[in-house]
Design an enzyme around this catalytic site. Structure first.
Site, short mmCIF file in Angstrom:
data_model
loop_
_atom_site.label_atom_id
_atom_site.label_comp_id
_atom_site.label_asym_id
_atom_site.label_seq_id
_atom_site.Cartn_x
_atom_site.Cartn_y
_atom_site.Cartn_z
N GLY A 1 42.32 47.60 32.85
CA GLY A 1 41.51 48.22 33.90
C GLY A 1 40.43 47.34 34.49
O GLY A 1 39.42 47.86 34.97
N SER A 2 40.62 46.02 34.52
CA SER A 2 39.56 45.19 35.11
C SER A 2 39.49 45.40 36.63
O SER A 2 38.39 45.41 37.20
CB SER A 2 39.75 43.71 34.76
OG SER A 2 40.85 43.16 35.43
N ASN B 1 48.42 49.24 46.32
CA ASN B 1 48.72 48.55 45.05
C ASN B 1 48.21 47.13 45.16
O ASN B 1 48.13 46.57 46.25
CB ASN B 1 50.23 48.54 44.81
CG ASN B 1 50.60 47.85 43.51
OD1 ASN B 1 49.96 48.07 42.47
ND2 ASN B 1 51.62 47.00 43.53
N HIS C 1 49.11 43.31 43.66
CA HIS C 1 50.18 42.58 42.98
C HIS C 1 49.74 41.12 42.81
O HIS C 1 49.22 40.52 43.77
CB HIS C 1 51.46 42.66 43.82
CG HIS C 1 52.62 42.02 43.15
ND1 HIS C 1 53.26 42.58 42.07
CD2 HIS C 1 53.23 40.82 43.36
CE1 HIS C 1 54.22 41.78 41.66
NE2 HIS C 1 54.22 40.70 42.43
C1 GRF Z 1 46.63 42.74 37.67
O1 GRF Z 1 46.97 41.38 37.56
C2 GRF Z 1 47.29 43.36 38.87
O2 GRF Z 1 47.48 42.47 39.91
C3 GRF Z 1 48.62 43.80 38.31
O3 GRF Z 1 48.35 44.22 37.00
C4 GRF Z 1 47.19 43.55 36.51
C5 GRF Z 1 46.24 44.60 36.03
O4 GRF Z 1 45.13 44.06 35.38
N1 GRF Z 1 49.22 44.81 39.14
P1 GRF Z 1 43.86 44.96 35.04
O5 GRF Z 1 44.35 46.11 34.17
O6 GRF Z 1 43.29 45.43 36.33
O7 GRF Z 1 42.93 44.05 34.30
#
Ligand code: GRF
Length: 194
Positions: free
Chosen positions: A14-15, A109, A111
């Site tokens: 969840g960063s 989203n 990505h």
């Molecule tokens: C991120 O790299 C995002 O681009 C991808 O999943 C990852 C999630 O990371 N869809 P976090 O949970 O937000 O740290």
């Protein structure tokens, strides 16, 4: 003007979710995160959201017999919280047309690649193996095709000679945390346009 009500869907750390919540708390932000949903009860992001004062809830996909019935439960929670926009942030379940069509134009989203390059998983390893000079991230609207919707924003950085997928992921995450709140703010402003 009232802030757009946003839900963030996560499966893990969840960063990005944290960056979205923080940006939404800034004075003058056009949106606020009102709900965090995870399909995994052990997602680290749930506790982070709660610590920031945001309602966070796991709706475990394993409690449902198929994807659509899980999505119906998500959709009900989103409706109950009066959500207007959804931000997927590391949400690791494929969505069916049932949910995607209901939120058409209102689901974003992020990505970790420069789409249309490398949809799907292991993006950083694939970019390094291909010998690419650059990597980055993309925010896009969600459509039925995986990682295929209209692009709302991208950010890029060089791939360094000694990069591993992990070191590259770390550099790209810094970009993600800046890009995603900006794109979500734009989408929130669009909502209030006639
Ligand atoms: C991120 O790299 C995002 O681009 C991808 O999943 C990852 C999630 O990371 N869809 P976090 O949970 O937000 O740290």
């Amino acid at each position: 003007m009232a802030k757009a009500r946003v839900a963030v869907l996560i499966s893990g750390a969840g960063s990005n979710m944290a960056a979205l919540i923080d940006a939404g708390l800034a004075p003058g932000a056009p949106y606020e995160v009102v709900l965090v949903l995870s399909n995994r009860p052990d997602a680290g992001g749930l506790a982070i959201a709660e610590a920031k004062g945001v309602t966070a809830r796991a709706i475990d996909h394993r409690d449902f017999s198929d994807r659509e019935s899980h999505e119906r439960a998500l959709h009900a929670a989103l409706g109950k919280a009066d959500v207007q926009l959804i931000a997927l942030a590391g949400y690791m379940r494929l969505l069916t047309p049932w949910l995607v069509d209901r939120w058409e134009g209102r689901m974003l989203n992020i990505h970790p690649s420069l789409l249309p390059l490398y949809p799907g998983l292991d993006t950083h390893a694939r970019a390094i193996t291909a010998g690419d000079a650059e990597a980055g991230c993309t925010v896009h609207r969600v459509t039925r095709g995986v990682d295929e919707g209209p692009i709302l924003g991208q950010a890029r950085c060089p791939i360094l000679p000694d990069d591993t997928p992990e070191s590259l992921a770390e550099r790209v995450k810094v970009l993600e945390h800046d890009l995603y709140p900006r794109c979500l703010a734009d989408a929130a402003r669009d909502l209030s346009r006639p």
